[in-house]
Scaffold this motif. Structure first.
Motif, PDB file in Angstrom:
ATOM      1  N   SER A 167       0.808  -0.960   0.088  1.00  0.00           N
ATOM      2  CA  SER A 167       0.163  -0.068   0.065  1.00  0.00           C
ATOM      3  C   SER A 167       0.682   1.206   0.073  1.00  0.00           C
ATOM      4  N   PRO A 168       0.403   2.302  -0.837  1.00  0.00           N
ATOM      5  CA  PRO A 168       1.340   3.509  -0.836  1.00  0.00           C
ATOM      6  C   PRO A 168       1.400   4.208   0.471  1.00  0.00           C
ATOM      7  N   ALA A 190       8.829   5.714  -7.993  1.00  0.00           N
ATOM      8  CA  ALA A 190       7.994   5.428  -7.095  1.00  0.00           C
ATOM      9  C   ALA A 190       7.528   6.567  -6.274  1.00  0.00           C
ATOM     10  N   SER A 218       5.174  10.133  -6.106  1.00  0.00           N
ATOM     11  CA  SER A 218       4.357  10.875  -7.091  1.00  0.00           C
ATOM     12  C   SER A 218       3.671  11.918  -6.041  1.00  0.00           C
ATOM     13  N   ARG A 231       0.612  13.971  -4.815  1.00  0.00           N
ATOM     14  CA  ARG A 231      -0.865  13.769  -4.537  1.00  0.00           C
ATOM     15  C   ARG A 231      -1.663  15.064  -4.785  1.00  0.00           C
ATOM     16  N   ASP A 281       5.141   4.838  -3.739  1.00  0.00           N
ATOM     17  CA  ASP A 281       4.580   3.284  -4.012  1.00  0.00           C
ATOM     18  C   ASP A 281       5.471   2.240  -3.550  1.00  0.00           C
ATOM     19  N   ARG A 282       4.736   1.454  -3.215  1.00  0.00           N
ATOM     20  CA  ARG A 282       5.436   0.079  -2.642  1.00  0.00           C
ATOM     21  C   ARG A 282       6.313   0.327  -1.397  1.00  0.00           C
TER      22      ARG A 282
END
Length: 102
Positions: free
Chosen positions: A6-7, A66, A68, A70, A83-84
């Motif tokens: 989950s991010p 990975a 970004s 929001r 991410d991850r």
């Protein structure tokens, strides 16, 4: 604790046009405790945001792809998604933001 895969959301306070780039420190902003990211890039045409995204990725030891944005494209207060994230990433984030306890 984050669930594997989950991010991870990271609140960031960007300081554009800084004399020296650095990641570390705490700013209590609109998203709660935020990590301070100082970048050389000016706050023009998204350059400071891009520099902050890359600096955050480097500081957390993840690929730039990975990380970004929001929210907060036109603000100094931003939310980034990682991410991850690995198991140790939340603790590394706390260490950068709040300092080490030892």
């Amino acid at each position: 604790m984050t669930i594997a895969g989950s991010p991870l959301t990271v609140a960031v306070r960007v300081k554009p046009g800084a004399a020296r780039a650095r990641v570390g420190g705490r700013f209590d902003g609109p998203y709660g405790p935020a990590l301070v990211v100082a970048v050389h890039a000016p706050a023009v045409d998204g350059r400071a945001t891009e520099a902050a995204r890359r600096a955050l990725a480097d500081a957390l030891g993840v690929r730039p792809a990975a990380v970004s944005l929001r929210s907060g494209a036109a603000s100094r207060d931003k939310l980034f998604l990682v991410d991850r994230p690995g198991d140790g990433l939340p603790e590394e984030l706390r260490r950068l933001r709040d300092g080490s306890a030892g």
